[in-house]
Design an enzyme around this catalytic site. Structure first.
Site, mmCIF file in Angstrom:
data_model
loop_
_atom_site.group_PDB
_atom_site.id
_atom_site.type_symbol
_atom_site.label_atom_id
_atom_site.label_comp_id
_atom_site.label_asym_id
_atom_site.label_seq_id
_atom_site.Cartn_x
_atom_site.Cartn_y
_atom_site.Cartn_z
ATOM 1 N N HIS A 2 10.068 104.033 74.971
ATOM 2 C CA HIS A 2 9.966 105.371 74.365
ATOM 3 C C HIS A 2 11.281 105.749 73.664
ATOM 4 C CE1 HIS A 2 7.213 106.293 78.030
ATOM 5 N NE2 HIS A 2 6.419 106.135 76.991
ATOM 6 N N LYS B 128 -4.675 111.380 83.569
ATOM 7 C CA LYS B 128 -4.027 110.236 84.204
ATOM 8 C C LYS B 128 -3.475 110.718 85.532
ATOM 9 C CE LYS B 128 -1.883 107.836 80.276
ATOM 10 N NZ LYS B 128 -0.615 107.435 79.699
ATOM 11 N N ARG C 262 2.940 98.538 70.872
ATOM 12 C CA ARG C 262 3.471 97.393 71.618
ATOM 13 C C ARG C 262 2.688 96.128 71.315
ATOM 14 N NH1 ARG C 262 3.018 100.868 76.979
ATOM 15 N NH2 ARG C 262 1.349 101.574 75.637
ATOM 16 N N SER D 285 5.013 102.953 81.302
ATOM 17 C CA SER D 285 5.410 103.801 82.435
ATOM 18 C C SER D 285 4.753 103.300 83.720
ATOM 19 C CB SER D 285 5.029 105.257 82.179
ATOM 20 O OG SER D 285 5.775 105.758 81.094
HETATM 21 P P1 ADP Z 1 0.251 108.151 76.206
HETATM 22 O O1 ADP Z 1 -0.021 108.845 77.466
HETATM 23 O O2 ADP Z 1 0.002 108.962 74.958
HETATM 24 O O3 ADP Z 1 -0.261 106.727 76.100
HETATM 25 P P2 ADP Z 1 2.916 107.214 76.792
HETATM 26 O O4 ADP Z 1 3.831 108.157 77.456
HETATM 27 O O5 ADP Z 1 2.430 106.057 77.549
HETATM 28 O O6 ADP Z 1 1.798 108.083 76.155
HETATM 29 O O7 ADP Z 1 3.577 106.707 75.431
HETATM 30 C C1 ADP Z 1 3.905 107.584 74.383
HETATM 31 C C2 ADP Z 1 4.049 106.805 73.118
HETATM 32 O O8 ADP Z 1 5.059 105.802 73.296
HETATM 33 C C3 ADP Z 1 2.782 106.045 72.693
HETATM 34 O O9 ADP Z 1 2.712 106.044 71.285
HETATM 35 C C4 ADP Z 1 3.034 104.640 73.189
HETATM 36 O O10 ADP Z 1 2.341 103.685 72.410
HETATM 37 C C5 ADP Z 1 4.530 104.539 72.966
HETATM 38 N N1 ADP Z 1 5.106 103.529 73.855
HETATM 39 C C6 ADP Z 1 4.942 103.406 75.176
HETATM 40 N N2 ADP Z 1 5.606 102.327 75.644
HETATM 41 C C7 ADP Z 1 6.210 101.748 74.568
HETATM 42 C C8 ADP Z 1 7.024 100.583 74.372
HETATM 43 N N3 ADP Z 1 7.348 99.784 75.385
HETATM 44 N N4 ADP Z 1 7.431 100.305 73.118
HETATM 45 C C9 ADP Z 1 7.080 101.106 72.081
HETATM 46 N N5 ADP Z 1 6.314 102.202 72.195
HETATM 47 C C10 ADP Z 1 5.875 102.525 73.421
#
Ligand code: ADP
Length: 174
Positions: free
Chosen positions: A18, A42, A91, A129
């Site tokens: 992130h 979630k 990703r 996460s």
């Molecule tokens: P959501 O609940 O919307 O999936 P996340 O908190 O998991 O949100 O992620 C927020 C954003 O960050 C999303 O666009 C996700 O694709 C991106 N993201 C999560 N992990 C990574 C990573 N390792 N590399 C790049 N982008 C990421």
């Protein structure tokens, strides 16, 4: 023209994947609002306030990044703060499928807000996460995945939950 962008997500909790996307987006736009979606469907480990506090600390050194939380449709939040762009991170190919559908739906809801997806840094492809929460729960090494203060926060939470709370249960099969 001053362009404000929004980077929405659950951030439960924030990790290097992130943080990398946020930093890179902050170089492309005048202002980036990292937006914590308060009530995703979630199992959350952290409260909205805790997710905000961790993000604030993680992004403290980037002057054009602010952190906020929202409920309801992301596109409505983006509109309410005058953002013209929604930033997402990609990703793997399977992320694309979902992001593509969401971007099309958002286009339908508001054509004035563009979705821009940044490709992850190859070092962070495997980080999510849920993966980091699970690795910390199982006592693994996460130094390359998230800042030390986030790891400490996860450990404290796991301790609160006594390791049995729903949010820290085995999720990804590690
Ligand atoms: P959501 O609940 O919307 O999936 P996340 O908190 O998991 O949100 O992620 C927020 C954003 O960050 C999303 O666009 C996700 O694709 C991106 N993201 C999560 N992990 C990574 C990573 N390792 N590399 C790049 N982008 C990421």
């Amino acid at each position: 023209m001053h362009v404000r962008a929004v980077f929405p997500g659950s951030f439960d909790p924030v990790h290097f994947g992130h943080m990398d996307i946020a930093r890179r987006a902050a170089r492309l736009f005048d202002e980036l609002v990292v937006a914590v979606y308060a009530n995703p469907q979630k199992n959350l480990l952290f409260t909205t306030e805790e997710r905000l506090a961790l993000l604030r600390e993680a992004m403290a050194d980037v002057s054009n990044i602010t952190v906020a939380s929202y409920t309801g449709l992301t596109i409505n939040f983006a509109k309410s703060i005058g953002a013209k762009v929604m930033v997402r991170g990609l990703r793997v190919f399977s992320d694309f499928d979902n992001e593509f559908r969401m971007a099309l739906a958002n286009q339908e809801l508001d054509k004035n807000i563009e979705t821009i997806a940044l490709i992850t840094d190859h070092r962070y492809t495997f980080i999510s996460s849920s993966t980091v929460k699970e690795i910390v729960t199982l006592g693994g090494e996460v130094t390359a995945m998230l800042p030390p203060f986030v790891e400490t926060a996860i450990r404290q939470k796991i301790h609160e939950h006594d390791g049995t709370g729903p949010a820290v249960r085995k999720q990804s099969g590690l």
